[in-house]
Design a protein around this motif. Structure first.
Motif, PDB file in Angstrom:
ATOM      1  N   LYS A 264       0.844  -1.206   0.000  1.00 51.80           N
ATOM      2  CA  LYS A 264       0.000   0.000   0.000  1.00 51.80           C
ATOM      3  C   LYS A 264       0.873   1.247   0.000  1.00 51.80           C
ATOM      4  O   LYS A 264       2.081   1.183   0.224  1.00 51.80           O
ATOM      5  CB  LYS A 264      -0.883   0.018   1.251  1.00 51.80           C
ATOM      6  N   LYS A 265       0.235   2.394  -0.213  1.00 51.24           N
ATOM      7  CA  LYS A 265       0.953   3.658  -0.238  1.00 51.24           C
ATOM      8  C   LYS A 265       0.140   4.762   0.423  1.00 51.24           C
ATOM      9  O   LYS A 265      -1.075   4.815   0.238  1.00 51.24           O
ATOM     10  CB  LYS A 265       1.237   4.062  -1.688  1.00 51.24           C
ATOM     11  N   GLN A 266       0.788   5.595   1.200  1.00 52.14           N
ATOM     12  CA  GLN A 266       0.088   6.737   1.805  1.00 52.14           C
ATOM     13  C   GLN A 266       0.962   7.969   1.689  1.00 52.14           C
ATOM     14  O   GLN A 266       2.131   7.948   2.086  1.00 52.14           O
ATOM     15  CB  GLN A 266      -0.230   6.443   3.274  1.00 52.14           C
ATOM     16  N   HIS A 267       0.392   9.040   1.157  1.00 52.44           N
ATOM     17  CA  HIS A 267       1.134  10.290   1.046  1.00 52.44           C
ATOM     18  C   HIS A 267       1.045  11.071   2.360  1.00 52.44           C
ATOM     19  O   HIS A 267      -0.029  11.146   2.966  1.00 52.44           O
ATOM     20  CB  HIS A 267       0.572  11.132  -0.104  1.00 52.44           C
ATOM     21  N   ILE A 268       2.172  11.632   2.775  1.00 51.84           N
ATOM     22  CA  ILE A 268       2.205  12.386   4.044  1.00 51.84           C
ATOM     23  C   ILE A 268       2.952  13.694   3.834  1.00 51.84           C
ATOM     24  O   ILE A 268       3.992  13.725   3.166  1.00 51.84           O
ATOM     25  CB  ILE A 268       2.905  11.538   5.139  1.00 51.84           C
ATOM     26  N   THR A 269       2.426  14.768   4.425  1.00 53.68           N
ATOM     27  CA  THR A 269       3.150  16.044   4.444  1.00 53.68           C
ATOM     28  C   THR A 269       3.241  16.500   5.883  1.00 53.68           C
ATOM     29  O   THR A 269       2.225  16.534   6.595  1.00 53.68           O
ATOM     30  CB  THR A 269       2.418  17.116   3.614  1.00 53.68           C
ATOM     31  N   ILE A 270       4.441  16.833   6.330  1.00 52.90           N
ATOM     32  CA  ILE A 270       4.585  17.345   7.696  1.00 52.90           C
ATOM     33  C   ILE A 270       5.119  18.778   7.637  1.00 52.90           C
ATOM     34  O   ILE A 270       5.974  19.087   6.811  1.00 52.90           O
ATOM     35  CB  ILE A 270       5.520  16.450   8.562  1.00 52.90           C
ATOM     36  N   PRO A 271       4.593  19.641   8.513  1.00 52.17           N
ATOM     37  CA  PRO A 271       4.976  21.055   8.443  1.00 52.17           C
ATOM     38  C   PRO A 271       6.295  21.330   9.157  1.00 52.17           C
ATOM     39  O   PRO A 271       6.379  22.210  10.006  1.00 52.17           O
ATOM     40  CB  PRO A 271       3.806  21.760   9.131  1.00 52.17           C
ATOM     41  N   THR A 272       7.325  20.572   8.833  1.00 49.42           N
ATOM     42  CA  THR A 272       8.631  20.795   9.437  1.00 49.42           C
ATOM     43  C   THR A 272       9.684  20.213   8.498  1.00 49.42           C
ATOM     44  O   THR A 272       9.341  19.531   7.537  1.00 49.42           O
ATOM     45  CB  THR A 272       8.704  20.170  10.846  1.00 49.42           C
ATOM     46  N   ILE A 273      10.936  20.507   8.774  1.00 52.44           N
ATOM     47  CA  ILE A 273      11.978  20.059   7.850  1.00 52.44           C
ATOM     48  C   ILE A 273      12.942  19.110   8.565  1.00 52.44           C
ATOM     49  O   ILE A 273      12.884  18.940   9.773  1.00 52.44           O
ATOM     50  CB  ILE A 273      12.766  21.248   7.271  1.00 52.44           C
ATOM     51  N   GLY A 274      13.842  18.549   7.787  1.00 53.80           N
ATOM     52  CA  GLY A 274      14.858  17.656   8.347  1.00 53.80           C
ATOM     53  C   GLY A 274      14.475  16.203   8.102  1.00 53.80           C
ATOM     54  O   GLY A 274      13.371  15.781   8.413  1.00 53.80           O
ATOM     55  N   ILE A 275      15.439  15.454   7.544  1.00 59.06           N
ATOM     56  CA  ILE A 275      15.171  14.043   7.252  1.00 59.06           C
ATOM     57  C   ILE A 275      14.846  13.277   8.533  1.00 59.06           C
ATOM     58  O   ILE A 275      14.048  12.343   8.535  1.00 59.06           O
ATOM     59  CB  ILE A 275      16.408  13.427   6.540  1.00 59.06           C
ATOM     60  N   HIS A 276      15.451  13.708   9.651  1.00 60.93           N
ATOM     61  CA  HIS A 276      15.157  12.996  10.911  1.00 60.93           C
ATOM     62  C   HIS A 276      13.668  13.041  11.248  1.00 60.93           C
ATOM     63  O   HIS A 276      13.132  12.123  11.854  1.00 60.93           O
ATOM     64  CB  HIS A 276      15.996  13.549  12.062  1.00 60.93           C
ATOM     65  N   ASN A 277      12.995  14.109  10.796  1.00 54.45           N
ATOM     66  CA  ASN A 277      11.564  14.183  11.080  1.00 54.45           C
ATOM     67  C   ASN A 277      10.742  13.253  10.196  1.00 54.45           C
ATOM     68  O   ASN A 277       9.621  12.898  10.550  1.00 54.45           O
ATOM     69  CB  ASN A 277      11.072  15.626  10.982  1.00 54.45           C
ATOM     70  N   VAL A 278      11.309  12.862   9.055  1.00 51.25           N
ATOM     71  CA  VAL A 278      10.646  11.842   8.234  1.00 51.25           C
ATOM     72  C   VAL A 278      10.597  10.550   9.045  1.00 51.25           C
ATOM     73  O   VAL A 278       9.559   9.873   9.126  1.00 51.25           O
ATOM     74  CB  VAL A 278      11.399  11.623   6.901  1.00 51.25           C
ATOM     75  N   TYR A 279      11.720  10.226   9.694  1.00 52.19           N
ATOM     76  CA  TYR A 279      11.755   9.028  10.548  1.00 52.19           C
ATOM     77  C   TYR A 279      10.745   9.147  11.694  1.00 52.19           C
ATOM     78  O   TYR A 279      10.010   8.210  12.001  1.00 52.19           O
ATOM     79  CB  TYR A 279      13.157   8.831  11.138  1.00 52.19           C
ATOM     80  N   ASN A 280      10.737  10.316  12.332  1.00 50.88           N
ATOM     81  CA  ASN A 280       9.869  10.482  13.499  1.00 50.88           C
ATOM     82  C   ASN A 280       8.393  10.341  13.119  1.00 50.88           C
ATOM     83  O   ASN A 280       7.618   9.680  13.807  1.00 50.88           O
ATOM     84  CB  ASN A 280      10.144  11.837  14.157  1.00 50.88           C
ATOM     85  N   ALA A 281       8.026  10.960  11.992  1.00 48.23           N
ATOM     86  CA  ALA A 281       6.626  10.899  11.555  1.00 48.23           C
ATOM     87  C   ALA A 281       6.276   9.495  11.059  1.00 48.23           C
ATOM     88  O   ALA A 281       5.179   8.986  11.302  1.00 48.23           O
ATOM     89  CB  ALA A 281       6.382  11.934  10.457  1.00 48.23           C
ATOM     90  N   LEU A 282       7.237   8.870  10.386  1.00 45.20           N
ATOM     91  CA  LEU A 282       7.012   7.520   9.867  1.00 45.20           C
ATOM     92  C   LEU A 282       6.768   6.541  11.022  1.00 45.20           C
ATOM     93  O   LEU A 282       5.864   5.696  10.956  1.00 45.20           O
ATOM     94  CB  LEU A 282       8.241   7.106   9.042  1.00 45.20           C
ATOM     95  N   ALA A 283       7.553   6.674  12.079  1.00 43.71           N
ATOM     96  CA  ALA A 283       7.372   5.803  13.249  1.00 43.71           C
ATOM     97  C   ALA A 283       5.952   5.961  13.797  1.00 43.71           C
ATOM     98  O   ALA A 283       5.288   4.980  14.143  1.00 43.71           O
ATOM     99  CB  ALA A 283       8.400   6.157  14.313  1.00 43.71           C
ATOM    100  N   ALA A 284       5.484   7.202  13.843  1.00 44.68           N
ATOM    101  CA  ALA A 284       4.131   7.470  14.357  1.00 44.68           C
ATOM    102  C   ALA A 284       3.080   6.812  13.455  1.00 44.68           C
ATOM    103  O   ALA A 284       2.089   6.255  13.927  1.00 44.68           O
ATOM    104  CB  ALA A 284       3.900   8.975  14.430  1.00 44.68           C
TER     105      ALA A 284
END
Ligand code: ATP
Ligand code: MG
Length: 448
Positions: A264-284
């Protein structure tokens, strides 16, 4: 919190009490006493709250918990050690609620991941979360006492400096979902090696329900080696994992990506920057998956993220892009922040770095390596402040950074920064909490 009685908890704690009393909250600070609370007299480094027992009772506490030989003017319960008893009591209390509890730990990114996770979980449940950074043996119990009959889920951050701490916490938190953000080098002076850090973080498994999901960062060299027959290990990452972030696009103040998982696939946009936040949001997002939260609802929730106090906030100050990140610093978060500075738009990139504290024998190497990373990320200016900051400068110069300067005074550093930064530039401010780099921010913002 729901009501408890001394007569109910005393046998569990192996405690004695003088008269029965009922309480509906737990308090450890006389300035925050509410009527009907249990005031727990904790002996801290500076104060022993036993001296406030009578004051607490006169302010409305219905009972006090003590371990010293004092005779309070009211109901009391006596235990061997009040801090330990508070933690055990919080576990007893938590066990009355059959709700999903997400327990998370890791070297860096815990609080940010906790915030993202709470947003996702709140899309479906009335959820509590760790407030701020209250993640130790004093803070975690306070968080568990927040649970009441209306609570449907809890997101609890657990921190540690030594072996055994996560073990003590997790045995009370009893998570139904476990999450480890990464294994870095924080607190290596207490834990000996990165293997030691991994072992300490994996104490999380001791309190995690049999068969429960154990969500791990699959791109972390240490975590990706974890095997655990007692739990359902699931990895997330950009390179490795069942949940993978793909097509990452970083914009000025937001980041978007697709999560690919189980076809499956889900598009996500987070209102912050930094690759580390991709990890943080992905974990959530992965937590949301295990709670059967609709993926689009998880994505909508992640879009509402607001960075917490002093952690990587990007602001435009009269044309200068400022990345404020003075909340704390470790080699891992430093590298992440330098990468962020490097990726962001800016004519000139300037890193204002304060010492990373608590690294013990590893300090010299760590600061030198971060200095190297300044060079690798092609950052033109380094303004370093602190005792170990000379190693930042050495590392940066080794890597070819010509403009690397050392300061032992924040005023002088601010003065230089005011001279070199101009419209269109990007500046990163980062150091350990104790370095108080916000002093520099406050000075230079007045001049910009
Ligand atoms: P603490 O030990 O103080 O509780 P923490 O683990 O809760 O820290 P955060 O407060 O979330 O961590 O983040 C601290 C800093 O680390 C942030 O300012 C950010 O720059 C950086 N950071 C956040 N997430 C990550 C990550 N996944 N990887 C690397 N660095 C990160
Ligand atoms: Mg934290």
């Amino acid at each position: 919190m729901e009501k408890l009685k001394l007569s109910e908890i005393a046998p569990y704690l192996g405690a004695t009490y003088n008269e029965d009393a009922e309480f509906d909250s737990v308090c450890i600070d006389t300035r925050k006493i509410t009527k009907g609370c249990l005031f727990i007299c904790i002996k801290g480094e500076r104060f022993d709250a036993h001296q406030f027992a009578d004051e607490a009772l006169s302010l409305g506490a219905s009972a006090v918990m003590i371990h010293s030989d004092i005779e309070p003017n009211g109901a009391y319960i006596k235990v061997d050690d009040t801090a330990k008893a508070m933690l055990r009591l919080s576990g007893y209390y938590r066990s009355k609620f059959d709700i999903p509890v997400i327990g998370l730990t890791g070297s860096v990114g815990k609080t940010t991941t906790k915030e993202f996770t709470h947003l996702v979980v709140s899309a479906k449940y009335n959820a509590i979360k760790t407030l701020g950074n209250l993640n130790n043996e004093i803070g975690v119990p306070q968080m568990l006492f927040q649970i009441d009959n209306s609570t449907e889920a809890a997101v609890i951050e657990m921190g540690m400096n030594h072996f055994g701490e996560i073990s003590r916490l997790v045995n009370e938190v009893k998570p139904t979902i476990g999450l480890i953000t990464n294994i870095g080098v924080s607190h290596i002076e207490n834990l000996g090696s990165r293997e030691g850090i991994l072992k300490a973080k994996l104490e999380l498994c001791e309190g995690l329900a049999e068969g429960a999901p154990l969500i791990l960062n699959g791109d972390n060299d240490m975590l990706q080696t974890v095997k655990d027959e007692h739990h359902k290990v699931v990895f997330y990452g950009i390179e490795n994992g069942e949940f993978k972030a793909e097509n990452i696009v970083e914009a000025d103040n937001s980041t978007s990506f697709d999560v690919a998982y189980y076809g499956k696939k889900q598009h996500i946009t987070i209102p912050t920057i930094g690759i580390h936040n991709v990890y943080n949001a992905l974990a959530a997002f992965v937590v949301g998956y295990f709670l059967h939260i609709d993926p689009q609802l998880s994505a909508d929730a992640l879009a509402d993220y607001v960075p917490a106090g002093m952690r990587q906030k990007v602001v435009d100050v009269d044309g200068i892009t400022s990345i404020e990140d003075c909340y704390n610093a470790s080699p891992d978060s430093m590298r992440a922040a330098l990468k962020t500075l490097s990726d962001i738009k800016g004519n000139k990139k300037i890193a204002v770095l304060g010492d990373m504290l608590e690294l013990g024998d590893y300090a010299k190497t760590a600061h030198t390596e971060v200095g190297n990373a300044v060079a690798e990320n092609k950052i033109e200016y380094l303004l370093a402040y602190g005792n170990d900051a000379k190693f930042y400068v050495d590392g940066a110069k080794q890597g070819g950074v010509k403009n690397a300067f050392l300061f032992d005074d924040k005023e002088k550093l601010s003065e230089m920064l005011l001279n070199i930064a101009s419209k269109g530039d990007a500046v990163l401010f980062k150091g350990s909490r104790g370095m108080k780099l916000e002093d520099v921010i406050n000075t230079v913002y007045k001049g910009w």
